[in-house]
Motif scaffolding. Sequence first.
Motif, PDB file in Angstrom:
ATOM      1  N   UNK A  54      -9.705  -2.415 -11.513  1.00  0.00           N
ATOM      2  CA  UNK A  54      -9.964  -3.257 -10.357  1.00  0.00           C
ATOM      3  C   UNK A  54      -9.918  -4.732 -10.732  1.00  0.00           C
ATOM      4  N   UNK A  55      -9.538  -5.537  -9.764  1.00  0.00           N
ATOM      5  CA  UNK A  55      -9.533  -6.984  -9.905  1.00  0.00           C
ATOM      6  C   UNK A  55      -9.475  -7.598  -8.521  1.00  0.00           C
ATOM      7  N   UNK A  56      -9.524  -8.915  -8.486  1.00  0.00           N
ATOM      8  CA  UNK A  56      -9.340  -9.653  -7.240  1.00  0.00           C
ATOM      9  C   UNK A  56      -8.112 -10.523  -7.393  1.00  0.00           C
ATOM     10  N   UNK A  57      -7.341 -10.630  -6.324  1.00  0.00           N
ATOM     11  CA  UNK A  57      -6.109 -11.415  -6.303  1.00  0.00           C
ATOM     12  C   UNK A  57      -6.114 -12.288  -5.062  1.00  0.00           C
ATOM     13  N   UNK A  58      -5.739 -13.539  -5.224  1.00  0.00           N
ATOM     14  CA  UNK A  58      -5.637 -14.444  -4.089  1.00  0.00           C
ATOM     15  C   UNK A  58      -4.567 -13.938  -3.130  1.00  0.00           C
ATOM     16  N   UNK A  59      -4.809 -14.108  -1.834  1.00  0.00           N
ATOM     17  CA  UNK A  59      -3.810 -13.739  -0.831  1.00  0.00           C
ATOM     18  C   UNK A  59      -2.503 -14.497  -1.051  1.00  0.00           C
ATOM     19  N   UNK A  60      -2.589 -15.689  -1.678  1.00  0.00           N
ATOM     20  CA  UNK A  60      -1.421 -16.543  -1.870  1.00  0.00           C
ATOM     21  C   UNK A  60      -0.746 -16.353  -3.226  1.00  0.00           C
ATOM     22  N   UNK A  61      -1.285 -15.496  -4.077  1.00  0.00           N
ATOM     23  CA  UNK A  61      -0.724 -15.293  -5.418  1.00  0.00           C
ATOM     24  C   UNK A  61       0.228 -14.104  -5.418  1.00  0.00           C
ATOM     25  N   UNK A  90       6.957  -2.208  -5.010  1.00  0.00           N
ATOM     26  CA  UNK A  90       6.593  -3.569  -4.631  1.00  0.00           C
ATOM     27  C   UNK A  90       7.399  -4.595  -5.420  1.00  0.00           C
ATOM     28  N   UNK A  91       7.653  -5.715  -4.776  1.00  0.00           N
ATOM     29  CA  UNK A  91       8.294  -6.857  -5.420  1.00  0.00           C
ATOM     30  C   UNK A  91       7.172  -7.689  -6.029  1.00  0.00           C
ATOM     31  N   UNK A  92       7.098  -7.724  -7.356  1.00  0.00           N
ATOM     32  CA  UNK A  92       5.989  -8.380  -8.043  1.00  0.00           C
ATOM     33  C   UNK A  92       5.993  -9.893  -7.867  1.00  0.00           C
ATOM     34  N   UNK A  93       7.108 -10.455  -7.442  1.00  0.00           N
ATOM     35  CA  UNK A  93       7.188 -11.905  -7.217  1.00  0.00           C
ATOM     36  C   UNK A  93       6.626 -12.292  -5.851  1.00  0.00           C
ATOM     37  N   UNK A  94       6.343 -11.294  -5.013  1.00  0.00           N
ATOM     38  CA  UNK A  94       5.825 -11.567  -3.662  1.00  0.00           C
ATOM     39  C   UNK A  94       4.319 -11.350  -3.601  1.00  0.00           C
ATOM     40  N   UNK A  95       3.712 -11.917  -2.575  1.00  0.00           N
ATOM     41  CA  UNK A  95       2.289 -11.726  -2.313  1.00  0.00           C
ATOM     42  C   UNK A  95       2.063 -10.352  -1.689  1.00  0.00           C
ATOM     43  N   UNK A  96       0.790 -10.024  -1.464  1.00  0.00           N
ATOM     44  CA  UNK A  96       0.479  -8.766  -0.793  1.00  0.00           C
ATOM     45  C   UNK A  96       1.144  -8.711   0.581  1.00  0.00           C
ATOM     46  N   UNK A  97       0.947  -9.761   1.389  1.00  0.00           N
ATOM     47  CA  UNK A  97       1.541  -9.761   2.729  1.00  0.00           C
ATOM     48  C   UNK A  97       3.058  -9.834   2.665  1.00  0.00           C
ATOM     49  N   UNK A  98       3.600 -10.491   1.649  1.00  0.00           N
ATOM     50  CA  UNK A  98       5.051 -10.538   1.468  1.00  0.00           C
ATOM     51  C   UNK A  98       5.638  -9.161   1.193  1.00  0.00           C
ATOM     52  N   UNK A  99       4.805  -8.257   0.677  1.00  0.00           N
ATOM     53  CA  UNK A  99       5.203  -6.864   0.460  1.00  0.00           C
ATOM     54  C   UNK A  99       4.783  -5.965   1.617  1.00  0.00           C
ATOM     55  N   UNK A 100       4.336  -6.578   2.716  1.00  0.00           N
ATOM     56  CA  UNK A 100       3.924  -5.860   3.925  1.00  0.00           C
ATOM     57  C   UNK A 100       2.742  -4.915   3.689  1.00  0.00           C
ATOM     58  N   UNK A 101       1.831  -5.341   2.812  1.00  0.00           N
ATOM     59  CA  UNK A 101       0.629  -4.562   2.528  1.00  0.00           C
ATOM     60  C   UNK A 101      -0.462  -5.000   3.494  1.00  0.00           C
ATOM     61  N   UNK A 102      -1.129  -4.029   4.093  1.00  0.00           N
ATOM     62  CA  UNK A 102      -2.214  -4.313   5.018  1.00  0.00           C
ATOM     63  C   UNK A 102      -3.434  -4.742   4.203  1.00  0.00           C
ATOM     64  N   UNK A 103      -3.953  -5.929   4.521  1.00  0.00           N
ATOM     65  CA  UNK A 103      -5.107  -6.474   3.810  1.00  0.00           C
ATOM     66  C   UNK A 103      -6.358  -6.207   4.637  1.00  0.00           C
ATOM     67  N   UNK A 104      -7.431  -5.737   3.985  1.00  0.00           N
ATOM     68  CA  UNK A 104      -8.665  -5.494   4.733  1.00  0.00           C
ATOM     69  C   UNK A 104      -9.181  -6.778   5.371  1.00  0.00           C
ATOM     70  N   UNK A 105      -9.866  -6.637   6.488  1.00  0.00           N
ATOM     71  CA  UNK A 105     -10.457  -7.791   7.158  1.00  0.00           C
ATOM     72  C   UNK A 105     -11.602  -8.378   6.346  1.00  0.00           C
TER      73      UNK A 105
END
Length: 136
Positions: A54-61, A90-105
């Motif tokens: 587990x880790x935390x990642x910025x939405x923009x990273x 996943x494209x590792x150069x993209x962000x979570x949203x750039x990979x169309x991953x649903x981010x929890x609220x």
Amino acid sequence: LSSTPSCPSLPRFLTFASMAADTPLPGGPFGTDQLVGLRFASLSGSSGDTVGFVTDLSKNAPIGDAIAALAAQVGVPSDAVALTWEGSTLDLAKTLSGNEIVIPGVRARKEGARVQLFYALKADVIDHHSEVERQQ
């Protein structure tokens, strides 16, 4: 987001996971703003295998920011790790949203929800690195 031809079609994964037995990735969090919890689980793990990283990642990273730490924990070179979500590589150069991953609220993140990603090891890359080491 592209389909993984070498990976069997996978069922829709649990998007959010929070497991007590997980190992934190050293070096995290990756980024500083709007952190999203991530959980990495082995794609080839048995169904009883509940240990992940587990880790935390910025939405923009880019997702790739966490790969070196994950690869070090698994004991492989960074380029030998592939990540998947819902059956797509996943494209590792993209962000979570750039990979169309649903981010929890926000509320779910405050309650510990994490995006669950699966990692697979690329045998051909590992073999190549081993061959290069033998030749040196």
